[in-house]
Design a protein around this motif. Structure first.
Motif, PDB file in Angstrom:
ATOM      1  N   MET A   1       3.183  11.062  -9.152  1.00  0.00           N
ATOM      2  CA  MET A   1       3.830  12.283  -8.393  1.00  0.00           C
ATOM      3  C   MET A   1       5.248  12.144  -8.299  1.00  0.00           C
ATOM      4  SD  MET A   1       2.824  15.436  -7.306  1.00  0.00           S
ATOM      5  CE  MET A   1       2.041  15.979  -5.907  1.00  0.00           C
ATOM      6  N   ALA A   2       5.509  10.896  -7.911  1.00  0.00           N
ATOM      7  CA  ALA A   2       6.967  10.387  -7.867  1.00  0.00           C
ATOM      8  C   ALA A   2       7.734  10.798  -9.168  1.00  0.00           C
ATOM      9  CB  ALA A   2       6.831   9.172  -7.396  1.00  0.00           C
TER      10      ALA A   2
ATOM     11  N   ARG B   1      10.818   6.562   0.558  1.00  0.00           N
ATOM     12  CA  ARG B   1      10.364   5.508  -0.307  1.00  0.00           C
ATOM     13  C   ARG B   1       9.364   5.973  -1.507  1.00  0.00           C
ATOM     14  NH1 ARG B   1       7.146   0.152   1.229  1.00  0.00           N
ATOM     15  NH2 ARG B   1       8.754  -0.445   2.748  1.00  0.00           N
ATOM     16  N   MET B   2       9.896   5.885  -2.579  1.00  0.00           N
ATOM     17  CA  MET B   2       9.231   6.221  -3.774  1.00  0.00           C
ATOM     18  C   MET B   2       8.309   5.307  -4.281  1.00  0.00           C
ATOM     19  SD  MET B   2      11.873   8.498  -5.973  1.00  0.00           S
ATOM     20  CE  MET B   2      10.955   9.912  -6.454  1.00  0.00           C
ATOM     21  N   ASN B   3       7.058   5.440  -4.644  1.00  0.00           N
ATOM     22  CA  ASN B   3       6.157   4.520  -5.208  1.00  0.00           C
ATOM     23  C   ASN B   3       6.258   4.270  -6.499  1.00  0.00           C
ATOM     24  OD1 ASN B   3       4.100   2.653  -5.334  1.00  0.00           O
ATOM     25  ND2 ASN B   3       2.367   4.292  -4.886  1.00  0.00           N
TER      26      ASN B   3
ATOM     27  N   LEU C   1      -0.398  13.421 -14.088  1.00  0.00           N
ATOM     28  CA  LEU C   1      -0.931  13.481 -12.981  1.00  0.00           C
ATOM     29  C   LEU C   1      -2.424  13.573 -12.852  1.00  0.00           C
ATOM     30  CD1 LEU C   1       0.726  13.624 -10.078  1.00  0.00           C
ATOM     31  CD2 LEU C   1       0.773  15.960 -10.551  1.00  0.00           C
TER      32      LEU C   1
ATOM     33  N   SER D   1       4.044   3.100 -10.020  1.00  0.00           N
ATOM     34  CA  SER D   1       2.823   3.431 -10.109  1.00  0.00           C
ATOM     35  C   SER D   1       2.433   5.059  -9.913  1.00  0.00           C
ATOM     36  CB  SER D   1       1.785   2.585  -9.477  1.00  0.00           C
ATOM     37  OG  SER D   1       2.205   3.064  -8.185  1.00  0.00           O
ATOM     38  N   ALA D   2       3.166   5.655  -9.096  1.00  0.00           N
ATOM     39  CA  ALA D   2       2.781   6.766  -8.590  1.00  0.00           C
ATOM     40  C   ALA D   2       3.416   7.768  -9.622  1.00  0.00           C
ATOM     41  CB  ALA D   2       3.326   7.283  -7.240  1.00  0.00           C
TER      42      ALA D   2
ATOM     43  N   MET E   1      -6.340  10.038 -13.580  1.00  0.00           N
ATOM     44  CA  MET E   1      -7.650   9.866 -12.468  1.00  0.00           C
ATOM     45  C   MET E   1      -8.793   9.743 -13.009  1.00  0.00           C
ATOM     46  SD  MET E   1      -6.153  12.532  -9.404  1.00  0.00           S
ATOM     47  CE  MET E   1      -4.502  12.396  -8.663  1.00  0.00           C
TER      48      MET E   1
END
Lengths: 419, 198, 313
Positions: free
Chosen positions: A144-145, A136-138, A201, A141-142, A205
């Motif tokens: 890292m994915a 399940r790839m987020n 990445l 928004s993610a 943050m």
């Protein structure tokens, strides 16, 4: 020969080229790398058994040596573009012959990156959760994915192009420009993207003011371009001495010159960051204070690394900028080592640790990598260097040591298999 | 003893305001606590005249935990008879030496809260007697804003369900009425330093 | 043709009621490789395999969920020697939780920290605390650079200091949810940000992204003494976690979805903590938000927490 037998021939032939025909130094080097890998397997087994508690990472500093190395190596992989652009976009012959080695470096670096991510995961057995369709790839928004996607695409592109070029060289056939050229051109924005996404990445943050800077992505690209090729320059000089590898001095000097400009830009961006933090003088300055000095009266364990990195960067910048020192073989090599060390610290220790120190609630945990981390990292570097060594040996053998077979069109009819 | 007219009027006004505050239908500063609010809302919504809906007693609106008596001290009337003659001027007492008054002791003493004739009750400023279970009304005479917050659930603690029945704690459950300030507590251990986690 | 010797019959693999899906078969192969490569030499037993192929919580059908809950109850009951209940209570309609903490009242006694540890089955060794209590100077105000989480006095409050407990703020705009590459953490309809411990890959992006230092990682294998284990557990809350996954405060999801207060609210000896449904106009949390001077930690980061600090005195 059928395609299958051609490929089979290629695989066995290159395996022979990789492992046979080397001199004592070569085998000693392979043995050393194998030793690094074996000891790392033991260290990693210990880490897998006990968990990441065997590293020095804790909740306050939750990423450390592994991710620092990952970040640095993404930069090295992206630096292949510094060879590819002059070679393929500007069709500059002196570099065109050696652009392949940049791509091989990219492949080895990405493999190391993926290994570092794997050893850093708390649950590596669950790596399949990040694969598309079965996991399940987020997205979107993610970051890292996205990183997983672009890194693997870049690896695939470079692997395909490099394998194809070496395969064509092995069988003495002319490579199909229509196949190679688009892929190579595609690899240029991909190279930028892998390092931009890796930078995103960090700089996405808001919780980490040290990273939450708009110029982090440009800084990453600049430092990648100045450090990655350093390894290649040293490699080319070694290969020139020990094998039939040929490269014009002109090519080496041009790469060094481009590295100078990249480092200049990198220093400028660093200066911009430092100005902003020290002049604005907000609470966020505390991370730079930890980086360069220390906090709460305690000296920081990383301060002298940070100053070393800065000194090396400035020295190597001048060494590469001034044409006399750039062309002098001694100073150029010193410059290569210094620039590599400088960016290794800048993208590793000096990037990760101040981002976490002090942590989100102001607490300080002084992170120093544990022996497990050092041992496992040595093993990952061993894998990467081993892969790179073998690929380079094969490529040098094929491109420079074998007599060039008559060029055949890529789409020649396959010869019937022997009865 | 007969009360002076001014005092009578004042206490009447006070009582009236207390009752209307407690029983007023939900407006901006109406009752906010679970059941009382729902009842008041229903009363407001469904009927025009609140006279039809019986007004809840103060005690029923605030279900409180039992008063925190020391062992054996209640009922006080076991020792204190109703016809005891009492000296209402502040003076040191021979019994109850364990109680040290540290609550505006320059201006107050025992009989300002405890009723002189019926020791099982407390008395408000106007002389009305209240149960120990309603002691918050007495505290609220001086600590008005705190009482308002307590009724809304902001001051003090309520146990039970955030979405249903709650039980209030009396002021005296946490604050000793004789010495209400919280004593410092010994803190529970600091977290283990991350460097020590191996 | 001469007769070939007969081979002994291979034992058939144990099928489930549904049999193996194609995906299960694929990951079974991957798992076999992974198992072979580790020195722990784990046997390919059914439980380890089930853990390996466990689906994301949101992908479980109601039957599969019940099945998993039953499996877990069996496993935890065996491990902890008492009957353990694992629920998957859904969020109630019309509820958005809110939490308020009175900074003028907290005395830094840490009873909330340890109450939480007991209620939520946190590891004692290595030690995990979901709540961090920060001690700061009253003169300085909320200045995290001068905060001390490791204070150790004879009695609290120490003179001139105030205390600020910090745990997961259950943000409405949570950065941790944004960055998780496998969507192992998400925001529930009642506002609680939850984690599927069986899906988390332990990459710790969420820990980097959280501005409040609320998340904890299981660096080692968590240990809870059997006699201190709380057997009333929730799948997305206080069930025992494994090594290598992230955990954090869940507003005592196992309590609040049944209408109870979180444990920290109940154990606070000075009544500094308040909890309720923000959508209920009669709740104490609404009263506080509407009437008190409310302070949100790191508000400029726009995380929109459900945690409101205020000054009651």
């Amino acid at each position: 020969m059928t395609l299958i037998s051609k490929v089979g021939n290629f695989v066995t032939g290159t395996a022979r080229m990789a492992f046979l025909g080397g001199n004592k130094v070569y085998y000693a080097w392979l043995a050393f790398l194998a030793a690094c890998i074996v000891q790392a397997l033991f260290a990693y087994a210990h880490q897998y058994d006990r968990g990441l508690i065997s590293t020095s990472m804790r909740d306050s500093v939750s990423w450390g040596f592994y991710i620092g190395n990952f970040t640095f190596l993404v930069g090295v992989a992206a630096a292949a573009v510094l060879l590819v652009v002059p070679a393929y976009v500007y069709d500059w012959k002196p570099i065109k012959e050696v652009a392949l080695f940049g791509e091989l470096l990219a492949v080895a670096s990405i493999v190391m990156c993926l290994l570092f991510v794997l050893v850093d995961m708390g649950r590596p057995d669950r790596f399949w959760h990040i694969l598309p369709f079965i996991g399940r790839m987020n997205l979107p928004s993610a970051i890292m994915a996205w990183d997983a996607i672009v890194l693997n695409i870049y690896l695939a592109v470079n692997l395909v192009v490099a394998s194809y070029l070496v395969y064509c060289g092995y069988h003495g056939i002319q490579y199909n420009k229509k196949f190679v050229w688009p892929l190579v051109i595609f690899s240029i924005p991909m190279a930028i993207s892998i390092h931009t996404v890796t930078a995103f990445l960090y700089n996405g943050m808001a919780s980490r003011p040290y990273w939450n800077s708009a110029i982090l992505a440009p800084r990453f690209i600049a430092s990648a371009f100045c450090s990655g090729p350093a390894l290649l320059l040293i490699l080319f000089q070694i290969l020139r001495k020990v094998s039939a590898f040929e490269i014009k001095d002109e090519a080496i000097h041009k790469v060094a010159e481009l590295m100078a400009y990249a480092m200049g830009f990198n220093l400028f961006l660093f200066g911009a960051e430092v100005f902003k933090e020290y002049y604005s003088n907000t609470h966020h300055l505390v991370h730079y204070e930890y980086l360069f000095a220390g906090l709460h009266g305690e000296p920081s364990p990383i301060a002298w690394y940070a100053w070393m990195s800065l000194a090396f960067a400035v020295i190597s910048f001048f060494l590469f900028l001034i044409p006399k020192t750039r062309r002098n073989i001694v100073t150029m090599n010193i410059g290569c080592v210094l620039i590599y060390a400088s960016v290794y610290i800048e993208k590793g220790i000096a990037l990760i640790i101040p981002g976490f120190t002090p942590d989100q609630l102001g607490q300080v945990y002084a992170y120093v990598p544990s022996s497990t981390e050092l041992r496992v990292a040595a093993g990952v570097f061993g894998v990467g260097f081993l892969l790179f060594t073998l690929m380079v040996k094969v490529s040098v053998a094929i491109l420079f040591e074998r007599p060039q077979a008559e060029a055949q069109p890529a789409h020649a009819e396959a010869q019937p298999a022997r009865a | 003893m007969r009360m002076r007219p001014v005092r009578l009027m004042a206490s009447g006004l006070f009582a009236a305001s207390l009752l209307t505050t407690a029983c007023r239908p939900v407006q901006e500063h109406g009752p906010r606590w679970g059941k009382a609010a729902t009842a008041a809302k229903q009363a407001d919504d469904t009927t025009k005249s609140t006279a039809k809906t019986p007004v809840k007693t103060v005690a029923a609106q605030f279900p409180v935990a039992p008063p925190p008596f020391s062992d054996g001290v209640f009922p006080c009337s076991e020792c204190h008879g109703k016809t005891d003659v009492v000296n209402r001027t502040p003076h040191p007492v021979e019994f109850h030496e364990d109680i040290v008054l540290h609550h505006d002791e320059k201006n107050r003493w025992c009989l300002d809260c405890h009723d002189a004739r019926n020791r099982d009750k407390l008395h408000l400023a106007d002389g009305r007697l209240i149960d120990f279970t309603e002691s918050y009304r007495l505290c609220g005479q001086c600590h008005g804003p705190t009482l308002r917050n307590w009724k809304a659930g902001e001051h003090g603690k309520r146990t039970g369900s955030w979405s249903g029945e709650k039980q209030y704690l009396l002021c005296a459950s946490c604050h000793s009425p004789h010495s209400p300030g919280f004593k410092p507590l010994k803190p529970q251990p600091a977290p283990v330093r991350q460097e020590a986690i191996k | 043709m001469r007769e070939l010797p007969t081979l002994p019959a291979m034992p058939a693999p144990e099928p489930t009621a549904e049999g193996y899906t194609r995906r299960e078969a694929l990951v079974m192969g991957l798992f076999a490789l992974a198992a072979a490569a580790t020195t722990t030499g784990c046997a390919v037993d059914r439980q380890a395999f089930d853990d390996f192929v466990a689906k994301h919580f949101k992908d479980l059908s109601p039957a599969e969920l019940q099945d998993r809950l039953a499996q877990m109850e069996k496993r935890y009951t065996e491990s902890y020697g008492k009957p353990v209940k694992v629920s998957a209570t859904p969020a109630q309609e019309g509820v958005l939780f809110g939490y308020a903490l009175d900074l003028s009242r907290c005395i830094g006694c840490r009873r909330c920290v340890y109450g939480c540890v007991e209620e939520n089955n946190q590891s004692r060794d290595p030690q995990t605390h979901w709540i961090t209590v920060l001690e700061m100077d009253k003169e300085d105000g909320v200045n995290l650079q001068n905060a001390n989480a490791f204070y150790d006095h004879e009695t609290v409050p120490a003179p001139g200091k105030f205390y600020m407990p910090v745990a997961c703020q259950q943000c409405e705009n949570p950065p941790c949810v944004k960055v998780c590459p496998v969507a192992a953490t998400w925001k529930e309809p009642d506002g609680i940000v939850v984690i599927d411990y069986d899906w988390c890959i332990g990459c710790r992006c969420c820990i980097s992204a959280c501005p409040y230092g609320a998340r904890r990682f299981n660096w080692g294998t968590p240990h809870i003494p059997k006699d201190e284990f709380n057997p009333v557990t929730e799948y997305l809350g206080n069930r025992p976690r494994q090594r290598g996954v992230v955990e954090k405060c869940s507003f005592c999801i196992q309590r609040v979805r049944k209408g109870l207060y979180p444990k920290c609210v109940e154990v606070c000896p000075v009544g500094a903590r308040k909890f309720g449904n923000q959508l209920d106009p009669d709740s104490e949390i609404r009263y506080i938000i509407e009437n008190k001077r409310v302070y949100i930690l790191k508000e400029e980061l726009n995380t929109q927490p459900k945690f409101f600090y205020y000054y009651g005195l």
